[in-house]
Design a protein around this motif. Structure first.
Motif, PDB file in Angstrom:
ATOM      1  N   ARG A 133      -9.974   7.443  -6.345  1.00 30.59           N
ATOM      2  CA  ARG A 133     -10.049   7.159  -4.909  1.00 30.59           C
ATOM      3  C   ARG A 133      -8.773   6.470  -4.437  1.00 30.59           C
ATOM      4  NH1 ARG A 133     -15.345   5.558  -6.309  1.00 30.59           N
ATOM      5  NH2 ARG A 133     -14.899   3.333  -6.025  1.00 30.59           N
ATOM      6  N   TYR A 134      -8.272   5.548  -5.243  1.00 22.66           N
ATOM      7  CA  TYR A 134      -7.041   4.842  -4.891  1.00 22.66           C
ATOM      8  C   TYR A 134      -5.866   5.815  -4.808  1.00 22.66           C
ATOM      9  CZ  TYR A 134      -2.993   1.764  -5.472  1.00 22.66           C
ATOM     10  OH  TYR A 134      -1.781   1.134  -5.329  1.00 22.66           O
ATOM     11  N   LEU A 135      -5.734   6.678  -5.796  1.00 20.31           N
ATOM     12  CA  LEU A 135      -4.635   7.641  -5.797  1.00 20.31           C
ATOM     13  C   LEU A 135      -4.762   8.626  -4.642  1.00 20.31           C
ATOM     14  CD1 LEU A 135      -4.342   8.316  -9.639  1.00 20.31           C
ATOM     15  CD2 LEU A 135      -2.743   7.035  -8.198  1.00 20.31           C
ATOM     16  N   ARG A 136      -5.982   9.024  -4.324  1.00 23.77           N
ATOM     17  CA  ARG A 136      -6.195   9.937  -3.197  1.00 23.77           C
ATOM     18  C   ARG A 136      -5.770   9.264  -1.889  1.00 23.77           C
ATOM     19  NH1 ARG A 136      -9.954  14.015  -1.936  1.00 23.77           N
ATOM     20  NH2 ARG A 136      -9.647  14.698  -4.091  1.00 23.77           N
ATOM     21  N   PHE A 137      -6.133   7.988  -1.733  1.00 24.10           N
ATOM     22  CA  PHE A 137      -5.760   7.268  -0.515  1.00 24.10           C
ATOM     23  C   PHE A 137      -4.239   7.169  -0.394  1.00 24.10           C
ATOM     24  CE2 PHE A 137      -4.914   3.600   2.140  1.00 24.10           C
ATOM     25  CZ  PHE A 137      -5.824   3.748   3.176  1.00 24.10           C
ATOM     26  N   LEU A 138      -3.560   6.845  -1.500  1.00 25.19           N
ATOM     27  CA  LEU A 138      -2.099   6.749  -1.476  1.00 25.19           C
ATOM     28  C   LEU A 138      -1.465   8.086  -1.109  1.00 25.19           C
ATOM     29  CD1 LEU A 138      -1.253   4.586  -4.628  1.00 25.19           C
ATOM     30  CD2 LEU A 138      -1.420   3.853  -2.247  1.00 25.19           C
ATOM     31  N   ALA A 139      -2.041   9.169  -1.622  1.00 19.32           N
ATOM     32  CA  ALA A 139      -1.476  10.488  -1.359  1.00 19.32           C
ATOM     33  C   ALA A 139      -1.691  10.911   0.092  1.00 19.32           C
ATOM     34  CB  ALA A 139      -2.098  11.517  -2.302  1.00 19.32           C
ATOM     35  N   LEU A 147      -1.766  -2.442   4.596  1.00 16.29           N
ATOM     36  CA  LEU A 147      -3.020  -3.114   4.281  1.00 16.29           C
ATOM     37  C   LEU A 147      -2.842  -4.165   3.196  1.00 16.29           C
ATOM     38  CD1 LEU A 147      -5.412  -0.024   4.166  1.00 16.29           C
ATOM     39  CD2 LEU A 147      -5.135  -1.652   6.045  1.00 16.29           C
ATOM     40  N   LYS A 148      -3.582  -5.254   3.334  1.00 11.94           N
ATOM     41  CA  LYS A 148      -3.642  -6.237   2.266  1.00 11.94           C
ATOM     42  C   LYS A 148      -4.516  -5.686   1.140  1.00 11.94           C
ATOM     43  CE  LYS A 148      -3.107 -10.208   5.361  1.00 11.94           C
ATOM     44  NZ  LYS A 148      -3.708 -11.473   5.857  1.00 11.94           N
ATOM     45  N   GLN A 149      -4.328  -6.233  -0.050  1.00 15.90           N
ATOM     46  CA  GLN A 149      -5.047  -5.706  -1.209  1.00 15.90           C
ATOM     47  C   GLN A 149      -6.556  -5.780  -1.018  1.00 15.90           C
ATOM     48  OE1 GLN A 149      -3.576  -6.099  -5.294  1.00 15.90           O
ATOM     49  NE2 GLN A 149      -5.403  -7.302  -5.749  1.00 15.90           N
ATOM     50  N   ARG A 150      -7.058  -6.895  -0.489  1.00 17.52           N
ATOM     51  CA  ARG A 150      -8.508  -7.036  -0.320  1.00 17.52           C
ATOM     52  C   ARG A 150      -9.050  -6.065   0.726  1.00 17.52           C
ATOM     53  NH1 ARG A 150      -9.263  -9.957   4.287  1.00 17.52           N
ATOM     54  NH2 ARG A 150      -7.542 -11.287   4.998  1.00 17.52           N
ATOM     55  N   GLN A 151      -8.232  -5.746   1.739  1.00 14.10           N
ATOM     56  CA  GLN A 151      -8.669  -4.799   2.765  1.00 14.10           C
ATOM     57  C   GLN A 151      -8.805  -3.397   2.185  1.00 14.10           C
ATOM     58  OE1 GLN A 151      -5.502  -5.439   5.547  1.00 14.10           O
ATOM     59  NE2 GLN A 151      -6.519  -7.160   6.565  1.00 14.10           N
ATOM     60  N   LEU A 152      -7.826  -3.006   1.389  1.00 16.88           N
ATOM     61  CA  LEU A 152      -7.875  -1.687   0.769  1.00 16.88           C
ATOM     62  C   LEU A 152      -8.977  -1.621  -0.281  1.00 16.88           C
ATOM     63  CD1 LEU A 152      -6.873   1.134   0.315  1.00 16.88           C
ATOM     64  CD2 LEU A 152      -4.988   0.222  -1.058  1.00 16.88           C
ATOM     65  N   ALA A 153      -9.133  -2.693  -1.063  1.00 16.42           N
ATOM     66  CA  ALA A 153     -10.175  -2.714  -2.093  1.00 16.42           C
ATOM     67  C   ALA A 153     -11.554  -2.538  -1.468  1.00 16.42           C
ATOM     68  CB  ALA A 153     -10.105  -4.023  -2.875  1.00 16.42           C
ATOM     69  N   SER A 154     -11.786  -3.221  -0.358  1.00 13.98           N
ATOM     70  CA  SER A 154     -13.068  -3.099   0.328  1.00 13.98           C
ATOM     71  C   SER A 154     -13.306  -1.667   0.789  1.00 13.98           C
ATOM     72  CB  SER A 154     -13.106  -4.054   1.526  1.00 13.98           C
ATOM     73  OG  SER A 154     -14.247  -3.835   2.317  1.00 13.98           O
ATOM     74  N   LEU A 187     -12.143   0.988  -0.621  1.00 16.74           N
ATOM     75  CA  LEU A 187     -12.367   1.816  -1.808  1.00 16.74           C
ATOM     76  C   LEU A 187     -13.707   1.523  -2.476  1.00 16.74           C
ATOM     77  CD1 LEU A 187      -8.802   1.559  -3.396  1.00 16.74           C
ATOM     78  CD2 LEU A 187      -9.745   3.485  -2.108  1.00 16.74           C
ATOM     79  N   GLY A 188     -14.376   0.452  -2.034  1.00 14.48           N
ATOM     80  CA  GLY A 188     -15.671   0.112  -2.607  1.00 14.48           C
ATOM     81  C   GLY A 188     -15.577  -0.656  -3.908  1.00 14.48           C
ATOM     82  N   ILE A 189     -14.471  -1.393  -4.099  1.00 15.39           N
ATOM     83  CA  ILE A 189     -14.285  -2.183  -5.314  1.00 15.39           C
ATOM     84  C   ILE A 189     -13.796  -3.573  -4.925  1.00 15.39           C
ATOM     85  CG2 ILE A 189     -13.792  -0.188  -6.769  1.00 15.39           C
ATOM     86  CD1 ILE A 189     -10.828  -0.738  -6.443  1.00 15.39           C
ATOM     87  N   THR A 190     -13.706  -4.470  -5.900  1.00 21.85           N
ATOM     88  CA  THR A 190     -13.186  -5.806  -5.635  1.00 21.85           C
ATOM     89  C   THR A 190     -11.664  -5.783  -5.687  1.00 21.85           C
ATOM     90  OG1 THR A 190     -13.172  -6.477  -7.966  1.00 21.85           O
ATOM     91  CG2 THR A 190     -15.228  -6.793  -6.730  1.00 21.85           C
ATOM     92  N   ASP A 191     -11.041  -6.807  -5.101  1.00 20.68           N
ATOM     93  CA  ASP A 191      -9.583  -6.861  -5.155  1.00 20.68           C
ATOM     94  C   ASP A 191      -9.095  -7.079  -6.580  1.00 20.68           C
ATOM     95  OD1 ASP A 191     -10.663  -9.389  -5.139  1.00 20.68           O
ATOM     96  OD2 ASP A 191      -9.114 -10.272  -3.885  1.00 20.68           O
ATOM     97  N   VAL A 192      -9.921  -7.729  -7.423  1.00 22.89           N
ATOM     98  CA  VAL A 192      -9.558  -7.903  -8.836  1.00 22.89           C
ATOM     99  C   VAL A 192      -9.524  -6.541  -9.532  1.00 22.89           C
ATOM    100  CG1 VAL A 192     -10.266  -8.893 -11.044  1.00 22.89           C
ATOM    101  CG2 VAL A 192     -10.472 -10.242  -8.945  1.00 22.89           C
ATOM    102  N   ALA A 193     -10.520  -5.708  -9.250  1.00 19.38           N
ATOM    103  CA  ALA A 193     -10.556  -4.373  -9.854  1.00 19.38           C
ATOM    104  C   ALA A 193      -9.366  -3.536  -9.393  1.00 19.38           C
ATOM    105  CB  ALA A 193     -11.863  -3.673  -9.495  1.00 19.38           C
ATOM    106  N   LEU A 194      -9.007  -3.655  -8.123  1.00 20.94           N
ATOM    107  CA  LEU A 194      -7.853  -2.907  -7.622  1.00 20.94           C
ATOM    108  C   LEU A 194      -6.571  -3.394  -8.282  1.00 20.94           C
ATOM    109  CD1 LEU A 194      -6.537  -0.849  -5.807  1.00 20.94           C
ATOM    110  CD2 LEU A 194      -6.619  -2.500  -3.925  1.00 20.94           C
TER     111      LEU A 194
END
Length: 205
Positions: free
Chosen positions: A158-164, A173-180, A182-189
Motif C-alpha cells: 500500500r505504501y509503495l502504491r501510494f508513492l507511485a 504529508l507527515k509520517q503519522r498522517q500517511l500512516a493513518s 495506510l491503516g498502520i501506525t507511524d512506528v510500522a511505517l
C-alpha cells in the motif's frame, strides 16, 4: 444507503484540475459566475466540516491541502483521503450528514459553491452542472476502487502504491498522517521505510 458499484476503470473527472478552467473559459458568463463565488481562507488545523454536520456547499481547493478523517470502531482517527489543489470536496447527490471531518493540513483557500447557487447552475448552466456531478462521482468511484484494491495489498505494498500514484502528495504529508491513511501506525511505517532503504542499499554495487 447502498454502496455504489465500483467500476473497473473509473472515468477521469471531467471538471477537476485544468479541465475546470477549460470548461469555464468556454463562456465569459461562466468565468464571471465562477469569479463571483465566495472564497474561504483556512488556517492549518481549521475544520471546514465536522462529521455529523450537513454541508451547505461544495468546495474547490484553490490552495493548500485538506484531509477527510473519521474515527474507526476502536476510536482511532483514520485519514480516509487527502485533497490538494484543484480537487473538489463533496459528494454527488442531495446533501446529507457527513460521515467525515474535513480539516486543513496546510494554510488553504477554498472556493465555495453553495447548493443554492448550484441549483441556479442546473437551471441556467445545465451542461456545467452535469459535468460537476460527473466529476464528483468520478472522484468517489476512484476512491472506492482504490480502497477495494488496498484490501488485497499488505502495508508495504500500500505504501509503495501510494508513492507511485501520488509522489508529490506523499512529500507534503507527515509520517503519522500517511500512516493513518495506510491503516498502520507511524512506528510500522517507519519500519517499512527502513526496510525498503536497506533493500535499496543492498542492491547498490
Amino acid at each position: 444507503m447502498p454502496r455504489p458499484e465500483i467500476a473497473e476503470s473509473p472515468a477521469p473527472c471531467p471538471i477537476c484540475g485544468e479541465a475546470l478552467l477549460a470548461q469555464l473559459q468556454q463562456s465569459p458568463a461562466r468565468l464571471a459566475r465562477w469569479a463571483a463565488l465566495p472564497r474561504l481562507p483556512l488556517k492549518r488545523g481549521q475544520v471546514l466540516l465536522r462529521a455529523g454536520d450537513t454541508p451547505k456547499a461544495l468546495w474547490w481547493v484553490e490552495q493548500g491541502l485538506l484531509r477527510a478523517s473519521l474515527l474507526d470502531a476502536s476510536g482511532r482517527e483514520r485519514n480516509l483521503a487527502f485533497y490538494p489543489e484543484q480537487q473538489w470536496l463533496g459528494l454527488p447527490g442531495a446533501p446529507q450528514a457527513s460521515a467525515v471531518t474535513l480539516e486543513a493540513l496546510e494554510p488553504s483557500r477554498v472556493c465555495v459553491l453553495p447548493y443554492a447557487e448550484l441549483q441556479r447552475w442546473q437551471a441556467e448552466e445545465p451542461t456545467l452542472a452535469e459535468l460537476l456531478w460527473q466529476g464528483l462521482n468520478a472522484q468517489l468511484q476512484g476512491q472506492l476502487r482504490r480502497e477495494q484494491q488496498w484490501l488485497m495489498l499488505d502495508a508495504s505494498q500500500r505504501y509503495l502504491r501510494f508513492l507511485a500514484e501520488q509522489p508529490a502528495l506523499a512529500r507534503r504529508l507527515k509520517q503519522r498522517q500517511l500512516a493513518s491513511h495506510l491503516g498502520i501506525t507511524d512506528v510500522a511505517l517507519s519500519r517499512i521505510r527502513r526496510r525498503l532503504r536497506e533493500q535499496a542499499e543492498g542492491l547498490k554495487p
